[in-house]
Design a protein around this motif. Structure first.
Motif, PDB file in Angstrom:
ATOM      1  N   UNK A 404       0.838  -1.212   0.000  1.00 32.26           N
ATOM      2  CA  UNK A 404       0.000   0.000   0.000  1.00 32.26           C
ATOM      3  C   UNK A 404       0.863   1.249   0.000  1.00 32.26           C
ATOM      4  N   UNK A 405       1.977   1.200   0.713  1.00 36.52           N
ATOM      5  CA  UNK A 405       2.899   2.335   0.714  1.00 36.52           C
ATOM      6  C   UNK A 405       3.458   2.601  -0.686  1.00 36.52           C
ATOM      7  N   UNK A 406       3.715   1.510  -1.425  1.00 36.52           N
ATOM      8  CA  UNK A 406       4.263   1.644  -2.768  1.00 36.52           C
ATOM      9  C   UNK A 406       3.209   2.150  -3.753  1.00 36.52           C
ATOM     10  N   UNK A 407       1.929   1.885  -3.448  1.00 35.78           N
ATOM     11  CA  UNK A 407       0.831   2.473  -4.207  1.00 35.78           C
ATOM     12  C   UNK A 407       0.652   1.981  -5.627  1.00 35.78           C
ATOM     13  N   UNK A 408       1.130   0.799  -5.956  1.00 33.73           N
ATOM     14  CA  UNK A 408       1.038   0.315  -7.339  1.00 33.73           C
ATOM     15  C   UNK A 408      -0.091  -0.695  -7.542  1.00 33.73           C
ATOM     16  N   UNK A 409      -0.613  -1.262  -6.447  1.00 35.91           N
ATOM     17  CA  UNK A 409      -1.620  -2.314  -6.550  1.00 35.91           C
ATOM     18  C   UNK A 409      -2.810  -1.981  -5.657  1.00 35.91           C
ATOM     19  N   UNK A 410      -3.968  -2.539  -6.005  1.00 37.20           N
ATOM     20  CA  UNK A 410      -5.126  -2.395  -5.129  1.00 37.20           C
ATOM     21  C   UNK A 410      -6.062  -3.576  -5.328  1.00 37.20           C
ATOM     22  N   UNK A 411      -7.089  -3.644  -4.502  1.00 37.26           N
ATOM     23  CA  UNK A 411      -8.111  -4.667  -4.627  1.00 37.26           C
ATOM     24  C   UNK A 411      -7.592  -6.080  -4.503  1.00 37.26           C
ATOM     25  N   UNK A 412      -8.164  -6.967  -5.326  1.00 38.70           N
ATOM     26  CA  UNK A 412      -7.826  -8.395  -5.276  1.00 38.70           C
ATOM     27  C   UNK A 412      -6.365  -8.634  -5.634  1.00 38.70           C
ATOM     28  N   UNK A 413      -5.832  -7.823  -6.560  1.00 39.21           N
ATOM     29  CA  UNK A 413      -4.428  -8.003  -6.952  1.00 39.21           C
ATOM     30  C   UNK A 413      -3.497  -7.680  -5.782  1.00 39.21           C
ATOM     31  N   UNK A 414      -3.878  -6.669  -4.992  1.00 40.56           N
ATOM     32  CA  UNK A 414      -3.092  -6.316  -3.810  1.00 40.56           C
ATOM     33  C   UNK A 414      -3.086  -7.467  -2.807  1.00 40.56           C
ATOM     34  N   UNK A 415      -4.266  -8.026  -2.547  1.00 38.72           N
ATOM     35  CA  UNK A 415      -4.370  -9.112  -1.574  1.00 38.72           C
ATOM     36  C   UNK A 415      -3.611 -10.352  -2.036  1.00 38.72           C
ATOM     37  N   UNK A 416      -3.747 -10.697  -3.310  1.00 40.50           N
ATOM     38  CA  UNK A 416      -3.058 -11.874  -3.833  1.00 40.50           C
ATOM     39  C   UNK A 416      -1.540 -11.706  -3.742  1.00 40.50           C
ATOM     40  N   UNK A 417      -1.058 -10.519  -4.108  1.00 38.24           N
ATOM     41  CA  UNK A 417       0.386 -10.276  -4.074  1.00 38.24           C
ATOM     42  C   UNK A 417       0.904 -10.252  -2.644  1.00 38.24           C
ATOM     43  N   UNK A 418       0.126  -9.663  -1.734  1.00 34.86           N
ATOM     44  CA  UNK A 418       0.529  -9.640  -0.325  1.00 34.86           C
ATOM     45  C   UNK A 418       0.680 -11.058   0.210  1.00 34.86           C
ATOM     46  N   UNK A 419      -0.241 -11.949  -0.181  1.00 38.14           N
ATOM     47  CA  UNK A 419      -0.158 -13.340   0.263  1.00 38.14           C
ATOM     48  C   UNK A 419       1.080 -14.021  -0.321  1.00 38.14           C
ATOM     49  N   UNK A 420       1.356 -13.794  -1.601  1.00 36.64           N
ATOM     50  CA  UNK A 420       2.536 -14.404  -2.225  1.00 36.64           C
ATOM     51  C   UNK A 420       3.815 -13.926  -1.559  1.00 36.64           C
ATOM     52  N   UNK A 421       3.865 -12.650  -1.213  1.00 30.30           N
ATOM     53  CA  UNK A 421       5.056 -12.106  -0.562  1.00 30.30           C
ATOM     54  C   UNK A 421       5.182 -12.650   0.858  1.00 30.30           C
ATOM     55  N   UNK A 422       4.075 -12.710   1.582  1.00 28.84           N
ATOM     56  CA  UNK A 422       4.106 -13.201   2.962  1.00 28.84           C
ATOM     57  C   UNK A 422       4.590 -14.647   3.020  1.00 28.84           C
ATOM     58  N   UNK A 423       4.052 -15.496   2.150  1.00 25.06           N
ATOM     59  CA  UNK A 423       4.448 -16.909   2.152  1.00 25.06           C
ATOM     60  C   UNK A 423       5.896 -17.053   1.705  1.00 25.06           C
TER      61      UNK A 423
END
Length: 573
Positions: A404-423
Motif C-alpha cells: 500500500x505504501x508503494x501504491x502500485x496495486x489495489x483490490x484483489x491483486x493487492x491481496x493476492x500479491x501480499x499473500x505471495x510475498x508473505x508466504x
C-alpha cells in the motif's frame, strides 16, 4: 542434457591426467577460490607428485601438454602445483544458448528411487503453531527437489490422532458437554472448543488421579471401538483436519496420505505377538520390549507397557511395515524435530533387529528450533505459542501495508500479491537456514525487499519481467547471448552451478542449498542488470537484445529455483 561448464572441463582434465599417466582421482575440478584469477581450479598436482615421487612442476608440464580444451577454456599452471582455468566467451555463450529455452536443460535426473517423506506430524484438537513450520516447509521443499531430480515420491502427514491424549480429551468433554455423546445431537464442535478442552484435560490428568484413571478407561474403550466414543472421536477428527488443511494449503503443502496413528491400531496386537513368538521381542518387568544394544547405551524399544497399552514404538514399527507393504519405498525420510533423535534411533534399530526392514533405508531428517529475536523459542507478544494461522495473518498484513505504501496495486491483486510475498518471506526465511541449525524468525527482516529474503528474489524476477515488457513495447526482444560484458561472466558461472546445488540439496536432504543458490543468482542478476543497461540512450539494439537474452536465462532459472522451494512469483510488486 546439456553439460555444464564444470562437467565439460572435468572431462577434459580427466582425459589429460590419463594421457599423462596419472590417476584421475587427482584430477578433481572445482570452482576457483579466486574468481579474480580464474573460474575453476584443480589442486591435484601436488598429490600426483607425492604419489609418483616427482617434482610437481614436471607433473604440471605433462598435464598441460596433454590438455585439449577444444577452445572452451584457457589453462594456466601456477607454482608450486595448481591448474587454473578460465571459460572462453564461446563456452559462456553456448551454456546460455542451451539453457535459455529450457531452464532445466543443465539438470539431469538421478537413478530413479522411491521415497516416502513423513512430514507434518500435528496432533488432533490442537491448532498448528510456529513450531510446525520447519517440518512443513523443509518437507515440502524436499519433495519438490526429489521429484525434480527424477524420483518417485509419496508423502504422509502422520497425524497424532490416537492414544491417551484422546482419552483425556474425551473424558473432559464427558464432564463438560455430556450432551455431545447423544446420537441425535448435531451441535457443532469447533477448534475454539477443542482449544479450550484439550489443555484443560491435560492439566487435570496431571493433577487429578481420579480424572487420570477415568481417561485411561476412556482410552481403552476408544481403542476397543466403543460406538459412542468413536462417534465423538470422528467429529474431533473432522474438525481438526479441516483446520490443518487450511494451514497446510496456505503453505502449499500437499500429502499423498493424510493418515493418522489410528490407521495402525489393528496391526499392533498381531505384530507384537509375532515378534514375541520369534523371540525378537521379550518380556521386561511386565512390558514387552525389543532390546537394542548390548552396551545399554540405547534403551530398549517399548512395544507394550505393563498395563497392556501399546506405545509409540509399536505404532511406528507398524507404520513402517504398512508403508513397506503399500508403497515399497527405497527410502523413508522422517522430517522431524532433532529432539526426537533417540526415539528414531530406537525405531530404526528395532526394525533392523526384528528383521522387518528389508532393503529400505530409514533416515531421520532432523531440524532445529525456531526462535524469536530474543533468541528463545518463538512466542506471541503475550508470551504464548504463536498459532501458525496468526503468524501467516501477521505476515500478510505487513506485506499488504508495504505494498500500500508503494501504491502500485489495489483490490484483489493487492491481496493476492501480499499473500505471495508473505508466504515467500516465511518459506525463504526458513529455507535460507541449514535445517540442522536453530534460527531466528525475524518477521520484519524476512519481509524486506532487499537482502537475503524471499521478497528480494521475487522482486528480482518481477523487475526483469517488467524490463522485458518495456523492451517489447520499444521493439526489442531477447536474442542470442553474444556480448560477454561486465557482470556477464559472473552471472553465467552462477547459472552453471545449478545442477551441483540441486544434487547437493537432494543428497544432503537440505533445501537450503537451493535457497542459497537462488539468492546468489539474484545477486549476480542484479549486478549484471545494473552494469548493462538495455533501454538507456546510446545502447546498441543488438547489444541490448543480447543482454535481454542472458536476463531471460537468469529469470528462467530464478523462477525454477523458487518453484522448487514452493515460492510463487507475483505478476507485479
Amino acid at each position: 542434457m546439456q553439460k555444464t561448464l564444470i562437467e565439460t572441463l572435468q572431462a577434459f582434465v580427466n582425459a589429460a591426467f590419463s594421457r599423462a599417466g596419472y590417476d584421475t582421482k587427482f584430477a578433481a575440478v572445482r570452482v576457483s577460490d579466486r574468481p579474480d584469477l580464474a573460474d575453476f581450479q584443480c589442486n591435484g598436482l601436488m598429490g600426483v607428485a607425492k604419489s609418483q615421487k616427482m617434482n610437481p612442476m614436471d607433473a604440471g608440464a605433462a598435464v598441460m601438454e596433454a590438455l585439449d580444451l577444444e577452445g572452451l577454456f584457457e589453462a594456466d599452471f601456477v607454482k608450486p602445483g595448481f591448474l587454473n582455468f578460465k571459460a572462453t566467451d564461446e563456452a559462456l555463450r553456448k551454456l546460455v544458448a542451451a539453457s535459455v529455452d529450457d531452464p532445466r536443460a543443465l539438470a539431469g535426473t538421478d537413478e530413479r528411487k522411491k521415497f516416502m517423506v513423513d512430514y507434518g506430524g500435528p496432533n488432533l484438537a490442537k491448532e498448528m503453531h510456529v513450531g510446525h513450520l520447519r517440518s512443513a516447509i523443509v518437507g515440502h521443499g524436499l519433495i519438490n527437489l526429489l521429484e525434480f531430480a527424477g524420483h518417485d515420491v509419496v508423502s504422509d502427514v502422520h497425524l497424532g490422532d490416537w492414544g491417551l491424549q484422546l482419552g483425556q480429551l474425551i473424558t473432559q468433554i464427558e464432564d463438560v458437554r455430556p450432551d455431545l455423546f447423544e446420537d441425535e445431537v448435531n451441535a457443532p464442535i469447533t477448534m475454539l472448543d477443542l482449544q479450550e478442552w484439550y489443555p484443560a484435560a491435560s492439566a487435570k490428568s496431571k493433577a487429578d488421579e481420579a480424572f487420570r484413571d477415568k481417561a485411561r478407561v476412556a482410552t481403552s474403550a476408544l481403542q476397543a471401538g466403543d460406538a459412542r466414543y468413536m462417534r465423538l472421536w470422528q467429529r474431533i477428527v473432522d474438525v481438526s483436519i479441516a483446520s490443518l488443511r487450511r494451514d497446510y494449503n496456505r503453505l502449499g503443502c500437499e500429502f499423498t496420505y493424510f493418515y493418522g496413528e489410528s490407521r495402525y491400531q489393528d496391526m499392533l496386537g498381531p505384530l507384537v505377538k509375532s515378534l514375541e513368538d520369534s523371540g525378537t521381542a521379550e518380556p521386561s518387568e511386565g512390558a514387552i520390549v525389543v532390546h537394542l544394544q548390548e552396551d545399554k547405551k540405547l534403551p530398549p524399544l517399548m512395544l507394550r507397557n505393563s498395563n497392556g497399552g501399546y506405545g509409540y514404538g509399536a505404532t511406528d514399527l507398524a507404520t513402517i511395515v504398512d508403508r513397506l507393504d503399500t508403497d515399497k519405498p527405497d527410502y523413508i525420510l522422517y522430517v522431524v524435530d532433532a529432539r526426537q533423535k533417540m526415539h528414531f534411533q530406537q525405531v530404526f534399530l528395532g526394525m533392523e533387529k526384528t528383521g522387518l526392514l528389508g532393503d529400505t533405508t530409514l533416515e531421520h531428517t532432523a531440524f532445529g528450533t525456531v526462535n524469536g529475536t530474543d533468541g528463545k523459542p518463538f512466542k506471541t507478544r503475550e508470551g504464548g505459542v504463536m498459532r501458525l494461522h496468526d503468524l501467516m495473518e501477521e505476515m500478510h498484513a505487513a506485506a499488504r501495508a508495504r505494498l500500500e505504501e508503494m501504491g502500485k496495486l489495489d483490490g484483489a491483486e493487492l491481496e493476492k500479491t501480499a499473500e505471495q510475498i508473505a508466504i515467500a518471506a516465511i518459506k525463504f526465511g526458513e529455507l535460507s537456514h541449514d535445517r540442522e541449525s536453530n534460527y531466528i524468525f525475524d518477521m520484519e527482516q524476512f519481509l524486506q525487499f532487499e537482502g537475503k529474503t524471499g521478497p528480494y528474489i521475487q522482486y528480482t524476477c518481477v523487475r526483469i519481467a517488467s524490463l522485458m515488457e518495456n523492451a517489447s513495447a520499444a521493439g526489442l526482444t531477447p536474442a542470442t547471448f553474444t556480448e560477454v560484458t561486465d557482470g556477464a561472466r559472473s552471472l553465467v558461472l552462477t547459472l552453471d552451478e545449478f545442477p551441483a546445488k540441486l544434487a547437493r540439496a537432494v543428497d544432503t536432504r537440505k533445501p537450503s542449498n537451493m535457497a542459497m543458490h537462488v539468492y546468489n543468482l539474484a545477486n549476480a542478476t542484479n549486478s549484471f542488470y545494473q552494469s548493462n543497461r538495455v533501454l538507456a540512450d546510446g545502447v546498441d539494439a543488438s547489444v541490448a537484445a543480447s543482454h535481454l537474452g542472458l536476463l531471460a536465462a537468469a529469470k528462467g532459472q530464478l523462477e525454477l529455483g523458487l518453484k522448487l522451494l514452493g515460492i510463487e512469483v507475483p505478476a507485479k510488486m
